[in-house]
Write an enzyme that holds these catalytic residues in place. Structure first.
Site, PDB file in Angstrom:
ATOM      1  N   HIS A 359     -21.749  39.708 -25.261  1.00 17.66           N
ATOM      2  CA  HIS A 359     -21.870  41.117 -25.650  1.00 17.66           C
ATOM      3  C   HIS A 359     -22.778  41.314 -26.858  1.00 17.66           C
ATOM      4  O   HIS A 359     -23.124  42.446 -27.211  1.00 17.66           O
ATOM      5  CB  HIS A 359     -20.479  41.697 -25.940  1.00 17.66           C
ATOM      6  CG  HIS A 359     -20.332  43.121 -25.513  1.00 17.66           C
ATOM      7  ND1 HIS A 359     -21.367  44.025 -25.554  1.00 17.66           N
ATOM      8  CD2 HIS A 359     -19.260  43.804 -25.040  1.00 17.66           C
ATOM      9  CE1 HIS A 359     -20.938  45.202 -25.129  1.00 17.66           C
ATOM     10  NE2 HIS A 359     -19.666  45.093 -24.802  1.00 17.66           N
ATOM     11  N   ASP A 363     -25.225  44.763 -22.883  1.00 13.69           N
ATOM     12  CA  ASP A 363     -24.132  45.739 -22.841  1.00 13.69           C
ATOM     13  C   ASP A 363     -23.584  45.865 -21.429  1.00 13.69           C
ATOM     14  O   ASP A 363     -24.202  45.412 -20.452  1.00 13.69           O
ATOM     15  CB  ASP A 363     -24.625  47.108 -23.326  1.00 13.69           C
ATOM     16  CG  ASP A 363     -25.082  47.067 -24.780  1.00 13.69           C
ATOM     17  OD1 ASP A 363     -24.414  46.388 -25.583  1.00 13.69           O
ATOM     18  OD2 ASP A 363     -26.104  47.698 -25.088  1.00 13.69           O
TER      19      ASP A 363
END
Length: 389
Positions: A359, A363
């Site tokens: 992450h 995204d």
């Protein structure tokens, strides 16, 4: 001369000493195998850097040591001619056999030098060991097998079992812990309609062209990675940059008796589905037989875990193979009732997938777009064909 544990694999920090092929006082030749070691990726042999006599063995079998540790010491021989002939204990020819085959022989209590190999250049194969064992009466070696291969130790007083935590299992634990501590994992799940791809596979099989489903899946991932290269990348924190890899080296998480290992299919972006499927078979066999080389397990840019054949998984939160950015797991395919675009209930073959990604680098929206593209290619195989033209 000190013989040290050197780095024989990418990211290797330590190894487990499995077995010595020599003992103190043995005379060895250059490149002769001295000791068998195991890392999280493979079992390998450390050869003699030069001819000499084994002066001292420093590390005992069963110990786990870091890279750079001195394993044994070899004393150079100044004059081979001056030595009495009977003192020379070197094998006139190195026995050709994989570490896994040697392990089988040891577990059966068989001296591998006594076996005649049927492989190329006289290489001893697994079946040669079993054939030799059957000729020598299997029962003779069964007690040795029980003694050497059973890793569990029972404490009769407190009724506990202790399983040694070392070798590949310890290496895997270290790498998984490192990945979770370093990477903020995010996992999302998707359903893929496999019906059309299964029909295509069966059609090709009817024309004597057998290609595994996984071969198509890996190729489709590569096509999707071309459009979303952020998932075929690595994070260079020192230089504060994300490096997008142009080549697709896809790792296939493989379960073996020694634990999980990830052989690499190199340059998937340049190979067709048939080539990918054939290479998968070769690598899978090498992984099971513990014959993978350093090149076979190094330099991966994206990893695939195919747990579908195990028939017991509908989802997971797979741990990323650090320093890669993402990993996709394929779960079992099952026929389910599905409502189509005409609001009709039809039976389709549906596969679940799980995708874990870093992450820090990508995204959720990008990950969903990536798996949507992958699903589009799988659910409409003709699109995949167009991409390959």
């Amino acid at each position: 001369m000190e013989v040290k544990l050197h780095d024989i694999g990418e990211g290797m920090t330590e190894a487990h000493i499995c077995h010595y092929f020599v003992k103190k006082g043995d005379e060895v030749k250059a490149d002769q195998p001295l000791v068998e070691v195991q890392t999280d990726k493979m079992t390998a042999e450390i050869p003699a850097p030069s001819s000499g006599v084994v002066k001292e063995i420093i590390v005992r079998e069963g110990e786990t040591i870091p890279v750079g540790t001195t394993v044994l010491i070899i004393e150079p021989i100044r004059s081979m001619i001056a030595k009495p002939k009977q003192s020379i204990v070197v094998h006139s020819q190195r026995v050709l056999a994989s570490p896994y085959t040697r392990k089988i022989a040891r577990e059966k209590g068989i001296a591998i030098e006594e076996i005649k190999g049927t492989g190329p250049s006289g290489r001893i194969m697994d079946n040669d060991v079993y054939e030799f064992m059957s000729q020598q009466n299997t029962k003779e070696y069964e007690p040795q097998k029980i003694q050497e291969t059973t890793p569990q130790i029972t404490n009769k007083e407190i009724h506990q079992e202790v399983i040694p935590f070392r070798g590949r299992r310890k290496q895997i634990a270290h790498k998984m812990s490192q990945s979770l501590k370093t990477i903020p994992h995010c996992t999302h799940f998707e359903e893929i309609d496999m019906t059309e791809l299964i029909l295509l596979k069966n059609s090709l099989k009817g024309r004597n062209l057998s290609i595994s489903i996984t071969g198509f899946l890996v190729k489709a991932l590569s096509l999707a990675l071309k459009e979303y290269p952020i998932f075929n990348a690595r994070l260079d924190e020192n230089n504060e940059q994300i490096v997008l890899e142009k080549e697709h080296h896809v790792g296939l998480a493989t379960d073996t008796e020694e634990g999980l290992i990830v052989p690499i299919i190199r340059n998937v972006e340049k190979k067709n589905v048939k080539e990918i499927a054939e290479e998968m078979k070769v690598l899978s066999k090498k992984a099971i037989n513990n014959e993978l080389t350093v090149k076979d397990v190094s330099g991966g840019t994206f990893t695939v875990s195919n747990v579908g054949p195990l028939h017991g998984s509908i989802g997971a939160t797979p741990i990323i193979n650090h320093p890669e950015v993402a990993l996709v797991s394929f779960h079992k395919t099952k026929k389910r009732p599905v409502v189509n675009d005409q609001d009709e209930i039809v039976v389709r073959s549906i596969m679940n997938i799980s995708m874990s990604f870093d992450h820090r680098i990508a995204d959720g929206a990008t990950a969903v777009a990536f798996t949507n593209r992958f699903a589009q290619l799988i659910e409409n195989p003709s699109l995949m064909i167009v991409e390959l033209i």
